[in-house]
Design a protein around this motif. Structure first.
Motif, PDB file in Angstrom:
ATOM      1  N   LEU A  63       0.811  -1.210   0.000  1.00 13.44           N
ATOM      2  CA  LEU A  63       0.000   0.000   0.000  1.00 13.44           C
ATOM      3  C   LEU A  63       0.850   1.268   0.000  1.00 13.44           C
ATOM      4  O   LEU A  63       0.371   2.340  -0.374  1.00 13.44           O
ATOM      5  CB  LEU A  63      -0.927   0.012   1.225  1.00 13.44           C
ATOM      6  N   THR A  64       2.110   1.158   0.429  1.00 12.11           N
ATOM      7  CA  THR A  64       2.956   2.357   0.548  1.00 12.11           C
ATOM      8  C   THR A  64       4.138   2.368  -0.415  1.00 12.11           C
ATOM      9  O   THR A  64       4.775   3.416  -0.583  1.00 12.11           O
ATOM     10  CB  THR A  64       3.509   2.486   1.985  1.00 12.11           C
ATOM     11  N   TYR A  65       4.450   1.233  -1.046  1.00 13.10           N
ATOM     12  CA  TYR A  65       5.624   1.190  -1.914  1.00 13.10           C
ATOM     13  C   TYR A  65       5.509   2.137  -3.106  1.00 13.10           C
ATOM     14  O   TYR A  65       6.502   2.717  -3.542  1.00 13.10           O
ATOM     15  CB  TYR A  65       5.878  -0.234  -2.410  1.00 13.10           C
ATOM     16  N   VAL A  66       4.318   2.307  -3.632  1.00 15.64           N
ATOM     17  CA  VAL A  66       4.148   3.202  -4.788  1.00 15.64           C
ATOM     18  C   VAL A  66       4.444   4.652  -4.414  1.00 15.64           C
ATOM     19  O   VAL A  66       5.287   5.297  -5.056  1.00 15.64           O
ATOM     20  CB  VAL A  66       2.741   3.063  -5.403  1.00 15.64           C
ATOM     21  N   PRO A  67       3.806   5.217  -3.360  1.00 15.11           N
ATOM     22  CA  PRO A  67       4.166   6.601  -3.003  1.00 15.11           C
ATOM     23  C   PRO A  67       5.620   6.743  -2.557  1.00 15.11           C
ATOM     24  O   PRO A  67       6.258   7.760  -2.845  1.00 15.11           O
ATOM     25  CB  PRO A  67       3.198   6.943  -1.854  1.00 15.11           C
ATOM     26  N   ILE A  68       6.161   5.729  -1.864  1.00 10.00           N
ATOM     27  CA  ILE A  68       7.575   5.785  -1.469  1.00 10.00           C
ATOM     28  C   ILE A  68       8.458   5.839  -2.718  1.00 10.00           C
ATOM     29  O   ILE A  68       9.405   6.630  -2.794  1.00 10.00           O
ATOM     30  CB  ILE A  68       7.947   4.569  -0.596  1.00 10.00           C
ATOM     31  N   GLY A  69       8.159   4.994  -3.698  1.00  5.88           N
ATOM     32  CA  GLY A  69       8.948   4.975  -4.925  1.00  5.88           C
ATOM     33  C   GLY A  69       8.848   6.275  -5.699  1.00  5.88           C
ATOM     34  O   GLY A  69       9.855   6.782  -6.213  1.00  5.88           O
ATOM     35  N   ASP A  92      21.023   3.580 -14.329  1.00  7.94           N
ATOM     36  CA  ASP A  92      21.256   5.033 -14.390  1.00  7.94           C
ATOM     37  C   ASP A  92      19.991   5.839 -14.153  1.00  7.94           C
ATOM     38  O   ASP A  92      20.053   6.933 -13.568  1.00  7.94           O
ATOM     39  CB  ASP A  92      21.846   5.409 -15.755  1.00  7.94           C
ATOM     40  N   GLU A  93      18.844   5.332 -14.608  1.00  6.24           N
ATOM     41  CA  GLU A  93      17.635   6.147 -14.593  1.00  6.24           C
ATOM     42  C   GLU A  93      16.597   5.718 -13.559  1.00  6.24           C
ATOM     43  O   GLU A  93      15.630   6.443 -13.332  1.00  6.24           O
ATOM     44  CB  GLU A  93      16.998   6.147 -15.989  1.00  6.24           C
ATOM     45  N   VAL A  94      16.783   4.551 -12.947  1.00  5.32           N
ATOM     46  CA  VAL A  94      15.834   4.101 -11.926  1.00  5.32           C
ATOM     47  C   VAL A  94      16.544   3.780 -10.615  1.00  5.32           C
ATOM     48  O   VAL A  94      16.285   4.417  -9.587  1.00  5.32           O
ATOM     49  CB  VAL A  94      15.032   2.860 -12.412  1.00  5.32           C
ATOM     50  N   PHE A  95      17.434   2.801 -10.644  1.00  2.00           N
ATOM     51  CA  PHE A  95      18.036   2.321  -9.399  1.00  2.00           C
ATOM     52  C   PHE A  95      18.847   3.405  -8.692  1.00  2.00           C
ATOM     53  O   PHE A  95      18.632   3.662  -7.498  1.00  2.00           O
ATOM     54  CB  PHE A  95      18.928   1.106  -9.670  1.00  2.00           C
ATOM     55  N   PHE A  96      19.788   4.037  -9.405  1.00  2.00           N
ATOM     56  CA  PHE A  96      20.653   5.032  -8.762  1.00  2.00           C
ATOM     57  C   PHE A  96      19.866   6.264  -8.303  1.00  2.00           C
ATOM     58  O   PHE A  96      20.058   6.734  -7.169  1.00  2.00           O
ATOM     59  CB  PHE A  96      21.798   5.424  -9.696  1.00  2.00           C
ATOM     60  N   PRO A  97      18.982   6.841  -9.139  1.00  2.00           N
ATOM     61  CA  PRO A  97      18.168   7.961  -8.639  1.00  2.00           C
ATOM     62  C   PRO A  97      17.309   7.568  -7.436  1.00  2.00           C
ATOM     63  O   PRO A  97      17.129   8.366  -6.512  1.00  2.00           O
ATOM     64  CB  PRO A  97      17.295   8.319  -9.850  1.00  2.00           C
ATOM     65  N   TYR A  98      16.769   6.343  -7.449  1.00  2.00           N
ATOM     66  CA  TYR A  98      15.973   5.856  -6.306  1.00  2.00           C
ATOM     67  C   TYR A  98      16.853   5.785  -5.059  1.00  2.00           C
ATOM     68  O   TYR A  98      16.446   6.219  -3.969  1.00  2.00           O
ATOM     69  CB  TYR A  98      15.432   4.467  -6.643  1.00  2.00           C
ATOM     70  N   LEU A  99      18.074   5.250  -5.211  1.00  2.00           N
ATOM     71  CA  LEU A  99      18.988   5.108  -4.083  1.00  2.00           C
ATOM     72  C   LEU A  99      19.353   6.463  -3.481  1.00  2.00           C
ATOM     73  O   LEU A  99      19.312   6.639  -2.263  1.00  2.00           O
ATOM     74  CB  LEU A  99      20.254   4.380  -4.543  1.00  2.00           C
ATOM     75  N   ILE A 100      19.703   7.423  -4.338  1.00  2.00           N
ATOM     76  CA  ILE A 100      20.088   8.757  -3.865  1.00  2.00           C
ATOM     77  C   ILE A 100      18.869   9.525  -3.357  1.00  2.00           C
ATOM     78  O   ILE A 100      18.909  10.172  -2.301  1.00  2.00           O
ATOM     79  CB  ILE A 100      20.777   9.549  -4.994  1.00  2.00           C
ATOM     80  N   GLY A 101      17.785   9.447  -4.096  1.00  2.00           N
ATOM     81  CA  GLY A 101      16.589  10.211  -3.742  1.00  2.00           C
ATOM     82  C   GLY A 101      15.880   9.706  -2.509  1.00  2.00           C
ATOM     83  O   GLY A 101      15.137  10.458  -1.863  1.00  2.00           O
ATOM     84  N   GLY A 102      16.093   8.430  -2.140  1.00  2.00           N
ATOM     85  CA  GLY A 102      15.413   7.896  -0.961  1.00  2.00           C
ATOM     86  C   GLY A 102      16.051   8.308   0.349  1.00  2.00           C
ATOM     87  O   GLY A 102      15.439   8.135   1.414  1.00  2.00           O
TER      88      GLY A 102
END
Length: 220
Positions: free
Chosen positions: A93-99, A158-168
């Motif tokens: 229920l929360t993974y989508v807004p977290i992502g 480059d466009e999903v994993f790394f931005p997710y890692l830094i942005g989280g």
């Protein structure tokens, strides 16, 4: 085996209960809250574990959240069980807004033009599918004469994993800090109330025994 289920659940039921556990998410949340309150540790150590667990849910390391949360809690000298329980902050229920929050924050911090990259490489879901296709192809290539190709997986990194890692990092710290400062007084109040109830029961038990002893003395 002792811990083997007697009734084997079909695959569809396992998937269904992952997205909607038996009793609903409200009951699951109440169970986690109850378990956190009853942990035998000072409130600040339990709260550190909660911080570690919540922070971990903002990382893209799905499948490793328990390990990462326990490691962070150990480094912070927090309660490891609390960290594991707090990872349930991340759920279907929360993974989508977290992502969404983590990715958008990562794009902003790294200066990535999300729209331009989407036009070049396709949608977010498409990049997931392409990365999975690369993994499958390269696995097969490892046992055949086919050439390995990491291009689509590189795009995903480059466009999903790394931005997710830094942005989280930022929203994870903010959410973890909020949960920390909310949980400390709540856990302390619960533990004090529980200690008071135990003391009251012990006092009543001593009083009952004393009264019984006096009755026996009078009978003698």
């Amino acid at each position: 085996m002792v811990f083997k289920r007697r009734d084997r659940r079909p695959i569809w039921k396992i998937v269904l209960e992952f997205f909607w556990p038996r009793g609903g998410w409200r009951r699951a949340a109440l169970y986690v809250k109850h378990r956190l309150r009853r942990l035998p540790d000072p409130p600040h150590r339990i709260a550190r574990g909660i911080f570690a667990g919540v922070l971990t849910t903002f990382t893209p390391f799905y499948g490793l959240h328990f390990v990462i949360a326990a490691t962070i809690a150990w480094i912070m000298r927090g309660n490891i069980i609390a960290a594991l329980l707090a990872t349930f902050f991340g759920n279907p229920l929360t993974y989508v807004p977290i992502g969404v929050v983590s990715l958008n924050t990562g794009y902003w911090l790294l200066g990535i033009n999300k729209r331009a990259h989407a036009e070049m490489h396709g949608s977010f879901g498409r990049m997931f599918v392409d990365a999975g296709a690369d993994l499958k192809h390269n696995f097969v290539a490892a046992f055949t004469d086919a050439n390995m190709d990491w291009s689509r997986l590189s795009v995903f990194y480059d466009e999903v994993f790394f931005p997710y890692l830094i942005g989280g990092i930022i929203p994870g710290i903010v959410a973890g800090a909020v949960c920390y400062y909310i949980s400390v007084p709540l856990i302390r109040a619960y533990q004090n109330r529980r200690k008071g109830a135990i003391k009251a029961k012990l006092a009543a038990l001593r009083k009952k025994r004393q009264a019984a002893a006096e009755d026996r003395a009078k009978g003698d």
